[in-house]
Motif scaffolding. Sequence first.
Motif, short mmCIF file in Angstrom:
data_model
loop_
_atom_site.label_atom_id
_atom_site.label_comp_id
_atom_site.label_asym_id
_atom_site.label_seq_id
_atom_site.Cartn_x
_atom_site.Cartn_y
_atom_site.Cartn_z
N TRP A 133 47.70 47.60 45.14
CA TRP A 133 48.61 46.85 44.15
C TRP A 133 47.88 46.42 43.00
O TRP A 133 48.58 46.41 41.92
CB TRP A 133 49.52 45.68 44.67
CG TRP A 133 50.52 45.91 45.89
CD1 TRP A 133 51.00 47.15 46.31
CD2 TRP A 133 51.33 45.27 46.27
NE1 TRP A 133 51.99 47.09 47.40
CE2 TRP A 133 52.33 45.71 47.09
CE3 TRP A 133 51.48 43.41 46.47
CZ2 TRP A 133 53.07 45.23 48.00
CZ3 TRP A 133 52.21 42.96 47.25
CH2 TRP A 133 53.28 43.93 47.86
N PHE A 176 59.26 42.32 49.26
CA PHE A 176 58.80 43.50 48.71
C PHE A 176 58.77 44.93 49.19
O PHE A 176 58.17 44.85 50.35
CB PHE A 176 57.05 43.05 48.30
CG PHE A 176 57.05 42.09 47.41
CD1 PHE A 176 57.11 41.88 45.88
CD2 PHE A 176 56.81 40.62 47.92
CE1 PHE A 176 57.08 40.85 45.18
CE2 PHE A 176 56.72 39.67 47.31
CZ PHE A 176 56.67 39.40 46.05
N ILE A 201 56.46 39.15 35.81
CA ILE A 201 56.28 39.34 37.13
C ILE A 201 55.45 37.95 37.73
O ILE A 201 55.82 37.12 38.73
CB ILE A 201 55.52 40.42 37.86
CG1 ILE A 201 56.62 41.64 37.70
CG2 ILE A 201 55.41 40.49 39.48
CD1 ILE A 201 56.17 43.12 37.91
N MET A 223 63.08 47.59 41.40
CA MET A 223 62.32 47.01 40.24
C MET A 223 62.31 47.73 39.00
O MET A 223 62.24 46.90 37.97
CB MET A 223 60.86 47.23 40.87
CG MET A 223 59.78 46.84 39.94
SD MET A 223 58.05 46.64 40.66
CE MET A 223 57.10 45.75 39.27
N GLY A 232 58.22 48.79 49.08
CA GLY A 232 57.54 49.94 48.33
C GLY A 232 56.86 50.93 49.01
O GLY A 232 56.63 50.66 50.26
N ILE A 240 63.06 42.73 46.16
CA ILE A 240 62.76 43.70 45.23
C ILE A 240 62.17 45.21 45.86
O ILE A 240 61.22 45.16 46.49
CB ILE A 240 61.63 43.21 44.15
CG1 ILE A 240 61.77 41.70 43.70
CG2 ILE A 240 60.97 44.10 43.20
CD1 ILE A 240 60.72 41.00 43.03
N ASP A 241 63.06 46.14 45.53
CA ASP A 241 62.82 47.34 46.20
C ASP A 241 62.18 48.26 44.93
O ASP A 241 62.26 48.06 43.98
CB ASP A 241 64.20 48.01 46.47
CG ASP A 241 64.07 49.49 47.42
OD1 ASP A 241 62.99 49.68 47.82
OD2 ASP A 241 65.10 49.90 47.86
N TRP A 266 59.13 48.34 44.48
CA TRP A 266 58.04 47.49 44.23
C TRP A 266 56.95 48.49 43.98
O TRP A 266 56.15 49.22 44.68
CB TRP A 266 57.73 46.59 45.28
CG TRP A 266 56.26 45.80 45.10
CD1 TRP A 266 55.33 45.86 45.56
CD2 TRP A 266 56.25 44.52 43.92
NE1 TRP A 266 54.53 45.12 45.24
CE2 TRP A 266 55.10 44.05 44.05
CE3 TRP A 266 57.29 44.19 43.13
CZ2 TRP A 266 54.70 43.25 43.23
CZ3 TRP A 266 56.95 43.13 42.08
CH2 TRP A 266 55.58 42.63 42.40
N THR A 320 60.36 36.26 49.13
CA THR A 320 60.58 37.46 48.29
C THR A 320 60.07 38.51 49.43
O THR A 320 59.25 38.46 49.95
CB THR A 320 59.79 37.67 47.10
OG1 THR A 320 60.12 36.52 45.99
CG2 THR A 320 60.30 39.00 46.52
#
Length: 164
Positions: A115, A106, A91, A43, A108, A75-76, A78, A104
């Motif tokens: 979030w 995600f 985003i 990210m 994180g 997406i690392d 996140w 996707t």
Amino acid sequence: MGFVGAATNLIITGPTGAGKTYLACVLGVEACKQTLRTCYIRMPDMLGHFQAHKDNLREQVRYRKKLGNYKVLIIDEWLNYKINEKESKFIYELVEQRCGNNPTIFVGQYEVCDWHERLGGGTQADSIMDRIIHNSYSIPTTENNLRKLYDSQKARKLMESLNS
């Protein structure tokens, strides 16, 4: 890889060293083996590219569309860092483009309940979360730090070899 056909997002959460990135990359490699266009991105790198072109709307849109068109997007890191309003809009546009079309993944450390605040709160955060969560599957990881475990096993083997 049924999650790809169903365009179901995956949410992989857990503490540092729990194997989140490893698991996401295994899924990504498998997608590649099935000849699916796959992209792994951190990210901070994704948002860095976005910020580098903050004055060029055409480049921002081109970049978002490029990410949006991958069959599998990972997406690392996140939401490891709070984001600003422009990044939140980027985003939103990305998850809107992918929603219902392509999954996707995600990855994180923060649980989903954290979030909303990290996305800036408000209706924009509501919209982003709605598009991610309602078509997702969560994969929590272990609480163990696998790096520490692996390093301690490696150290033990090294000590055994030195003592023999």
